[in-house]
Design a protein around this motif. Structure first.
Motif: not given
Length: 138
Positions: A30-41
């Protein structure tokens, strides 16, 4: 993070226990994806096939409403940087799973094309454990 998991903050009125958790490996992804896409849900809809897997979206991309329940709120960030992440579930699915504690984990394989982890060759997976106390339905 006791037992290599992070429990969500309680979001349901009248409850004093977490209903959903993240494994350490899911937090890392999730931290990796946050760096790519911004805030997540997350949104868990239920159903068959990919509908039974938690779907991870950029925050706000999946519109929630009265037919959804905010099951938990995480902060996956480091102490110097908050990274809030909501976990939503359809109310109908919540009524089926109201007696279970859910843990979001990661396994190898491709999930749905709509969930942001799909290109990583990983997919989020729900592992459930029966709660051993009486839990009211919404």
């Amino acid at each position: 993070m006791p037992h290599n998991r992070l429990d969500a903050a309680v979001t349901l009125p009248g409850e004093d226990f977490s209903r959903v958790a993240l494994t350490a490996v899911s937090i890392e992804l999730l931290r990796k994806l946050w760096e790519q896409h911004g805030p997540l849900m997350f949104h868990q809809s239920g159903g068959c096939c990919d509908g039974s897997s938690p779907m991870c979206y950029p925050a706000g991309e999946f519109i929630t409403g009265d037919s959804d329940v905010l099951l938990g709120l995480f902060d996956i960030g480091q102490p110097e940087r908050a990274q809030p992440l909501e976990f939503w579930m359809s109310r109908e699915q919540f009524n089926y799973w109201s007696h279970t504690h859910l843990t979001v984990d990661v396994v190898d394989g491709r999930g749905s094309g709509f969930s942001v982890e799909s290109p990583e060759g990983k997919r989020f997976l729900i592992r459930s454990t029966l709660m051993d106390w009486n839990v009211p339905k919404l």
